[in-house]
Design a protein around this motif. Structure first.
Motif, PDB file in Angstrom:
ATOM      1  N   ASP A   1     -47.426 -20.574  -5.583  1.00 41.02           N
ATOM      2  CA  ASP A   1     -48.641 -20.416  -6.385  1.00 41.02           C
ATOM      3  C   ASP A   1     -48.234 -20.496  -7.859  1.00 41.02           C
ATOM      4  OD1 ASP A   1     -50.809 -19.460  -7.852  1.00 41.02           O
ATOM      5  OD2 ASP A   1     -51.467 -18.119  -6.260  1.00 41.02           O
ATOM      6  N   LEU A   2     -48.429 -21.697  -8.426  1.00 40.30           N
ATOM      7  CA  LEU A   2     -47.979 -21.926  -9.805  1.00 40.30           C
ATOM      8  C   LEU A   2     -48.959 -21.355 -10.817  1.00 40.30           C
ATOM      9  CD1 LEU A   2     -47.216 -25.581  -8.912  1.00 40.30           C
ATOM     10  CD2 LEU A   2     -45.442 -24.028  -9.666  1.00 40.30           C
ATOM     11  N   GLY A   3     -50.209 -21.217 -10.379  1.00 31.33           N
ATOM     12  CA  GLY A   3     -51.272 -20.861 -11.317  1.00 31.33           C
ATOM     13  C   GLY A   3     -51.160 -19.464 -11.886  1.00 31.33           C
TER      14      GLY A   3
ATOM     15  N   GLY B   1     -46.877 -33.218   5.758  1.00 31.13           N
ATOM     16  CA  GLY B   1     -48.168 -33.579   6.339  1.00 31.13           C
ATOM     17  C   GLY B   1     -49.290 -33.784   5.356  1.00 31.13           C
ATOM     18  N   ARG B   2     -49.054 -33.401   4.084  1.00 31.57           N
ATOM     19  CA  ARG B   2     -50.145 -33.568   3.120  1.00 31.57           C
ATOM     20  C   ARG B   2     -50.490 -35.050   2.973  1.00 31.57           C
ATOM     21  NH1 ARG B   2     -53.392 -32.285  -0.853  1.00 31.57           N
ATOM     22  NH2 ARG B   2     -53.098 -33.199  -2.903  1.00 31.57           N
ATOM     23  N   CYS B   3     -51.777 -35.350   3.051  1.00 33.59           N
ATOM     24  CA  CYS B   3     -52.291 -36.717   2.996  1.00 33.59           C
ATOM     25  C   CYS B   3     -51.689 -37.610   4.089  1.00 33.59           C
ATOM     26  CB  CYS B   3     -52.129 -37.311   1.602  1.00 33.59           C
ATOM     27  SG  CYS B   3     -53.226 -36.495   0.429  1.00 33.59           S
TER      28      CYS B   3
ATOM     29  N   GLY C   1     -61.485 -24.343 -10.853  1.00 34.09           N
ATOM     30  CA  GLY C   1     -60.280 -25.034 -10.393  1.00 34.09           C
ATOM     31  C   GLY C   1     -59.316 -25.302 -11.523  1.00 34.09           C
ATOM     32  N   SER C   2     -58.111 -25.718 -11.154  1.00 32.53           N
ATOM     33  CA  SER C   2     -57.094 -26.061 -12.137  1.00 32.53           C
ATOM     34  C   SER C   2     -57.322 -27.483 -12.634  1.00 32.53           C
ATOM     35  CB  SER C   2     -55.718 -25.948 -11.469  1.00 32.53           C
ATOM     36  OG  SER C   2     -54.800 -26.849 -12.036  1.00 32.53           O
ATOM     37  N   VAL C   3     -57.203 -27.666 -13.953  1.00 29.19           N
ATOM     38  CA  VAL C   3     -57.342 -29.011 -14.525  1.00 29.19           C
ATOM     39  C   VAL C   3     -56.285 -29.918 -13.886  1.00 29.19           C
ATOM     40  CG1 VAL C   3     -57.231 -30.364 -16.659  1.00 29.19           C
ATOM     41  CG2 VAL C   3     -58.240 -28.067 -16.686  1.00 29.19           C
TER      42      VAL C   3
ATOM     43  N   ILE D   1     -43.502 -31.522  -7.515  1.00 26.92           N
ATOM     44  CA  ILE D   1     -44.280 -30.369  -7.979  1.00 26.92           C
ATOM     45  C   ILE D   1     -44.535 -30.584  -9.461  1.00 26.92           C
ATOM     46  CG2 ILE D   1     -44.310 -27.868  -8.286  1.00 26.92           C
ATOM     47  CD1 ILE D   1     -42.330 -27.734  -5.903  1.00 26.92           C
ATOM     48  N   VAL D   2     -45.777 -30.710  -9.826  1.00 28.12           N
ATOM     49  CA  VAL D   2     -46.118 -31.018 -11.212  1.00 28.12           C
ATOM     50  C   VAL D   2     -46.195 -29.715 -12.008  1.00 28.12           C
ATOM     51  CG1 VAL D   2     -47.803 -32.119 -12.730  1.00 28.12           C
ATOM     52  CG2 VAL D   2     -47.321 -33.106 -10.473  1.00 28.12           C
ATOM     53  N   THR D   3     -45.449 -29.661 -13.103  1.00 33.35           N
ATOM     54  CA  THR D   3     -45.379 -28.423 -13.883  1.00 33.35           C
ATOM     55  C   THR D   3     -46.094 -28.529 -15.237  1.00 33.35           C
ATOM     56  OG1 THR D   3     -43.176 -29.164 -14.519  1.00 33.35           O
ATOM     57  CG2 THR D   3     -43.298 -27.485 -12.811  1.00 33.35           C
TER      58      THR D   3
ATOM     59  N   PHE E   1     -45.348 -25.149  -0.111  1.00 30.89           N
ATOM     60  CA  PHE E   1     -46.637 -25.804  -0.385  1.00 30.89           C
ATOM     61  C   PHE E   1     -47.116 -25.396  -1.772  1.00 30.89           C
ATOM     62  CE2 PHE E   1     -51.114 -26.825  -0.142  1.00 30.89           C
ATOM     63  CZ  PHE E   1     -51.126 -27.996   0.595  1.00 30.89           C
ATOM     64  N   PRO E   2     -47.034 -26.315  -2.752  1.00 30.71           N
ATOM     65  CA  PRO E   2     -47.437 -25.955  -4.122  1.00 30.71           C
ATOM     66  C   PRO E   2     -48.952 -25.988  -4.304  1.00 30.71           C
ATOM     67  CG  PRO E   2     -46.700 -28.233  -4.082  1.00 30.71           C
ATOM     68  CD  PRO E   2     -46.593 -27.708  -2.669  1.00 30.71           C
ATOM     69  N   ILE E   3     -49.485 -24.981  -4.968  1.00 34.43           N
ATOM     70  CA  ILE E   3     -50.892 -25.013  -5.391  1.00 34.43           C
ATOM     71  C   ILE E   3     -50.940 -24.638  -6.875  1.00 34.43           C
ATOM     72  CG2 ILE E   3     -51.886 -24.449  -3.128  1.00 34.43           C
ATOM     73  CD1 ILE E   3     -52.263 -21.550  -4.196  1.00 34.43           C
ATOM     74  N   SER E   4     -52.016 -25.018  -7.513  1.00 36.05           N
ATOM     75  CA  SER E   4     -52.187 -24.604  -8.905  1.00 36.05           C
ATOM     76  C   SER E   4     -53.110 -23.402  -8.956  1.00 36.05           C
ATOM     77  CB  SER E   4     -52.711 -25.767  -9.744  1.00 36.05           C
ATOM     78  OG  SER E   4     -51.678 -26.703  -9.925  1.00 36.05           O
ATOM     79  N   MET E   5     -54.395 -23.597  -8.619  1.00 37.81           N
ATOM     80  CA  MET E   5     -55.297 -22.450  -8.496  1.00 37.81           C
ATOM     81  C   MET E   5     -55.590 -22.135  -7.040  1.00 37.81           C
ATOM     82  SD  MET E   5     -55.681 -21.257 -11.433  1.00 37.81           S
ATOM     83  CE  MET E   5     -56.833 -19.956 -10.969  1.00 37.81           C
ATOM     84  N   GLY E   6     -55.606 -23.159  -6.195  1.00 36.28           N
ATOM     85  CA  GLY E   6     -55.909 -22.930  -4.781  1.00 36.28           C
ATOM     86  C   GLY E   6     -57.395 -22.788  -4.505  1.00 36.28           C
ATOM     87  N   ARG E   7     -58.222 -23.268  -5.452  1.00 37.43           N
ATOM     88  CA  ARG E   7     -59.680 -23.210  -5.229  1.00 37.43           C
ATOM     89  C   ARG E   7     -60.184 -24.555  -4.711  1.00 37.43           C
ATOM     90  NH1 ARG E   7     -60.440 -19.954 -10.411  1.00 37.43           N
ATOM     91  NH2 ARG E   7     -60.355 -17.822  -9.633  1.00 37.43           N
ATOM     92  N   ASN E   8     -59.344 -25.242  -3.987  1.00 34.72           N
ATOM     93  CA  ASN E   8     -59.690 -26.573  -3.494  1.00 34.72           C
ATOM     94  C   ASN E   8     -60.534 -26.442  -2.228  1.00 34.72           C
ATOM     95  OD1 ASN E   8     -59.485 -29.334  -3.833  1.00 34.72           O
ATOM     96  ND2 ASN E   8     -57.561 -29.506  -2.695  1.00 34.72           N
ATOM     97  N   LEU E   9     -61.579 -25.619  -2.304  1.00 31.73           N
ATOM     98  CA  LEU E   9     -62.366 -25.303  -1.107  1.00 31.73           C
ATOM     99  C   LEU E   9     -63.107 -26.542  -0.607  1.00 31.73           C
ATOM    100  CD1 LEU E   9     -63.548 -21.794  -2.243  1.00 31.73           C
ATOM    101  CD2 LEU E   9     -61.863 -22.341  -0.488  1.00 31.73           C
TER     102      LEU E   9
HETATM  103  P1  ADP Z   1     -57.996 -26.396  -7.550  1.00 30.08           P
HETATM  104  O1  ADP Z   1     -57.672 -26.979  -8.864  1.00 30.08           O
HETATM  105  O2  ADP Z   1     -59.276 -26.934  -6.990  1.00 30.08           O
HETATM  106  O3  ADP Z   1     -57.912 -24.909  -7.513  1.00 30.08           O
HETATM  107  P2  ADP Z   1     -55.465 -26.672  -6.199  1.00 30.08           P
HETATM  108  O4  ADP Z   1     -54.741 -25.950  -7.223  1.00 30.08           O
HETATM  109  O5  ADP Z   1     -55.528 -26.071  -4.847  1.00 30.08           O
HETATM  110  O6  ADP Z   1     -56.930 -27.023  -6.593  1.00 30.08           O
HETATM  111  O7  ADP Z   1     -54.873 -28.136  -6.095  1.00 30.08           O
HETATM  112  C1  ADP Z   1     -55.361 -29.056  -5.175  1.00 30.08           C
HETATM  113  C2  ADP Z   1     -54.229 -29.619  -4.323  1.00 30.08           C
HETATM  114  O8  ADP Z   1     -53.366 -30.380  -5.140  1.00 30.08           O
HETATM  115  C3  ADP Z   1     -53.371 -28.551  -3.685  1.00 30.08           C
HETATM  116  O9  ADP Z   1     -53.801 -28.265  -2.376  1.00 30.08           O
HETATM  117  C4  ADP Z   1     -51.979 -29.160  -3.679  1.00 30.08           C
HETATM  118  O10 ADP Z   1     -51.768 -29.883  -2.490  1.00 30.08           O
HETATM  119  C5  ADP Z   1     -52.006 -30.117  -4.841  1.00 30.08           C
HETATM  120  N1  ADP Z   1     -51.377 -29.513  -6.015  1.00 30.08           N
HETATM  121  C6  ADP Z   1     -51.932 -28.611  -6.829  1.00 30.08           C
HETATM  122  N2  ADP Z   1     -51.120 -28.291  -7.820  1.00 30.08           N
HETATM  123  C7  ADP Z   1     -49.998 -28.989  -7.648  1.00 30.08           C
HETATM  124  C8  ADP Z   1     -48.789 -29.097  -8.381  1.00 30.08           C
HETATM  125  N3  ADP Z   1     -48.614 -28.414  -9.493  1.00 30.08           N
HETATM  126  N4  ADP Z   1     -47.832 -29.933  -7.911  1.00 30.08           N
HETATM  127  C9  ADP Z   1     -48.052 -30.636  -6.787  1.00 30.08           C
HETATM  128  N5  ADP Z   1     -49.164 -30.589  -6.076  1.00 30.08           N
HETATM  129  C10 ADP Z   1     -50.140 -29.780  -6.488  1.00 30.08           C
END
Ligand code: ADP
Length: 547
Positions: A120-122, A531-533, A172-174, A245-247, A96-104
């Motif tokens: 956790d790419l961030g 399951g995402r979306c 959050g991540s841009v 996964i967007v890099t 499960f990829p996240i960038s910052m994970g602040r998607n509260l």
């Molecule tokens: P925020 O920018 O609010 O901290 P996230 O980093 O959690 O948000 O990103 C929001 C959602 O987008 C994540 O739950 C994930 O499903 C998706 N996502 C985030 N970064 C990526 C990525 N680099 N590649 C693919 N999906 C991503």
């Protein structure tokens, strides 16, 4: 509370034995470095927005251990992301990829499938790769927050030249926010519309790397200037999906408009809503109202002061209108049903023309009041909106989670045309379901260009099982009621994704059939964010995972 025990032990993904999983994890540790792959076998720590957990949702609708990671991996490069994807394909472990994970409010950092390995790419991929001050564009990695981009522009002395656009909260991540189609409040508020170019690792066993748009042409210097390139516009399938996964992502930056001015109007009655929305529509579409502007309910104006609800009311059920209106009287906004926050851009003489039109139109509502910003104290919420609408990241918006102990929030966020009648219907159904559930209703209409997002944030106590159940029922009822009237959500929490996806079912669900075809082709082993979306890989589909 601060932490919760893992009562169910290490969350091993389904379909793999504990030993096989631990062997696979040590293989990934050898590839990425043992410090960059961390098992989630201790307690779950909650923290807060800025020190948020990356293992689970700290604002859960179900138990903390439902949407929870087995481990978190921190890739440091595109090659390491590819390594992780190949590893996941080999061991059939969901990533499960996240960038910052602040998607509260939408699941935070949590994976949809229990036991997924969070990528956790961030943490390590957080570079601003380019800011082009001639083209007004930038290229960012997943870990670049709105704060970081803003600070870099200031550091380079470019703030007089260009602005970023930030959502209500700047941590959050841009890239992550844009992929989830989040919005901000300058004229560049539609982040998806203003991005240009992606670099993506595909989820198949080869972990193929691609660049979209002009990025596909070797040596092109227009990757961040022209989003489409040639052929099908592929970026769309990587937003709100699980196809890649967007890099890297390109983003456009807004020229400093040469001046700006926030304004605020209040309106006395709940029933002013429909006529007000009809006044807003032509102004917004013609760009007299220039930004994603907010029409907020009076109760939200009270809650954003940051005090617990009990300071105002200790009864059960929704706070009665006379109670909150009485309390509003002693605030700078005064006793009102709705507050409009907007901003006008450009030099003074340009602003004056627009502000005069707006003032005349808004005053068609009897009892409309313009609040003079000069009368507002420095800590008034208005100044937070002023910052955000001029591209300066902020955190004030967090304050309303204090409304409840262990304050958590999840939104109902349907899209409607900017029509009074639609606003009235949506407000009516939200009110009915909130009254049934005994929950305070705090709606805000965010007016885009030809549509509005109604955002109804339900604030609940994450430790109160009964309240979580009520919040979930209220959300699910509103989603169904809205769909029956033709309204659909623009984004949703992990727990509600199947339901929301199910409302987009025209012609026997042909859109989901298409999404499933893409999923099975791009991700044949079903390893990426199952399951995402509402998109489930073949390996999971129809086997009881849907909620
Ligand atoms: P925020 O920018 O609010 O901290 P996230 O980093 O959690 O948000 O990103 C929001 C959602 O987008 C994540 O739950 C994930 O499903 C998706 N996502 C985030 N970064 C990526 C990525 N680099 N590649 C693919 N999906 C991503």
């Amino acid at each position: 509370s601060d932490s919760t025990p893992l009562t169910r032990g290490l969350p091993i993904p389904q379909g793999i034995s504990k030993n096989a999983f631990l062997t696979a994890i040590s293989e990934l540790q050898s590839a990425l470095g043992s410090e960059n792959v961390v098992l989630n076998d201790k307690e779950l720590k909650n923290g807060w927005y800025m020190e948020h957990p990356n293992t689970h949702d700290m604002m859960p609708l179900h138990s903390y251990e439902e949407f929870v990671a087995s481990a978190v991996a921190y890739p440091g490069s595109v090659e390491e992301v590819q390594t992780a994807v190949r590893w996941a394909n080999k061991h059939l472990v969901p990533l499960f990829p996240i960038s910052m994970g602040r998607n509260l409010g939408y699941g935070g950092a949590a994976p949809r499938v229990r036991g997924s390995v969070t990528l956790d790419l961030g943490r390590r991929m957080n570079k601003i790769l380019d800011i082009n001050a001639e083209d007004y564009t930038c290229l960012v990695e997943p870990g670049v927050t709105f704060y970081a981009l803003y600070e870099e522009i200031v550091k380079r002395g470019l703030q007089d030249k260009m602005w970023i656009d930030t959502p209500d909260l700047g941590g959050g991540s841009v890239l992550g926010n844009t992929l989830d189609r989040g919005v901000g409040y300058t004229p560049y508020g539609d982040h998806w519309a203003t991005h240009s170019g992606l670099e993506v690792v595909l989820p198949g066993p080869e972990a193929q790397l691609l660049r979209t748009g002009m990025g596909a042409l070797e040596g092109a210097n227009t990757w961040q200037c022209f989003p489409y390139g040639f052929g099908p516009y592929s970026d769309g399938i990587f937003s709100q999906s699980n196809y890649g996964i967007v890099t890297k992502m390109g983003m456009t930056l807004m020229p400093n408009p040469g001046g700006y001015e926030s304004f605020m109007y209040t309106f006395p009655n709940d029933s002013d809503l429909a006529s007000l929305i009809d006044i807003i529509r032509p102004l917004r579409i013609s760009n007299i109202l220039e930004n994603v502007a907010q029409l907020r309910h009076g109760l939200q104006t009270l809650s954003v002061k940051g005090f617990p609800r009990t300071r105002y009311y200790t009864g059960s059920g929704p706070m009665p209108e006379p109670v909150y209106r009485e309390h509003l009287k002693s605030t700078a906004t005064g006793d009102c049903a709705w507050v409009y926050y907007g901003m006008s851009y450009g030099p003074a003489h340009i602003r004056k023309y627009k502000l005069d039109v707006i003032d005349a139109e808004f005053h068609k509502i009897p009892g409309c009041k313009k609040i003079d910003p000069k009368t507002l104290p420095a800590d008034e919420y208005f100044w937070s909106r002023d910052k955000v609408a001029s591209g300066t990241p902020d955190l004030e918006e967090l304050k309303w989670v204090n409304w409840m102990p262990n304050g958590s929030h999840i939104a109902f966020s349907p899209i409607a045309p900017i029509q009074g009648e639609d606003a009235r219907k949506l407000y009516g159904l939200a009110k009915k379901r909130h009254t049934e559930a005994g929950i305070d209703l705090m709606p805000a209409f965010c007016v885009g260009l030809r549509e509005m997002h109604l955002i109804v944030e339900i604030v609940f106590d994450a430790e109160d099982e009964g309240m979580r159940r009520k919040a979930e029922k209220c959300l699910r009822d509103m989603i169904d009621d809205a769909a029956k009237l033709g309204y659909g959500e623009y984004r949703t929490h992990l727990a509600l994704m199947d339901q929301v996806a199910g409302t987009y079912n025209w012609n026997e669900g042909s859109l989901m059939k298409f999404n499933n075809q893409l999923k099975d082709t791009l991700d044949p082993n079903g390893i990426l964010a199952p399951g995402r979306c509402g998109i489930w890989p073949a390996r999971y589909r129809g086997r009881g995972w849907e909620l």
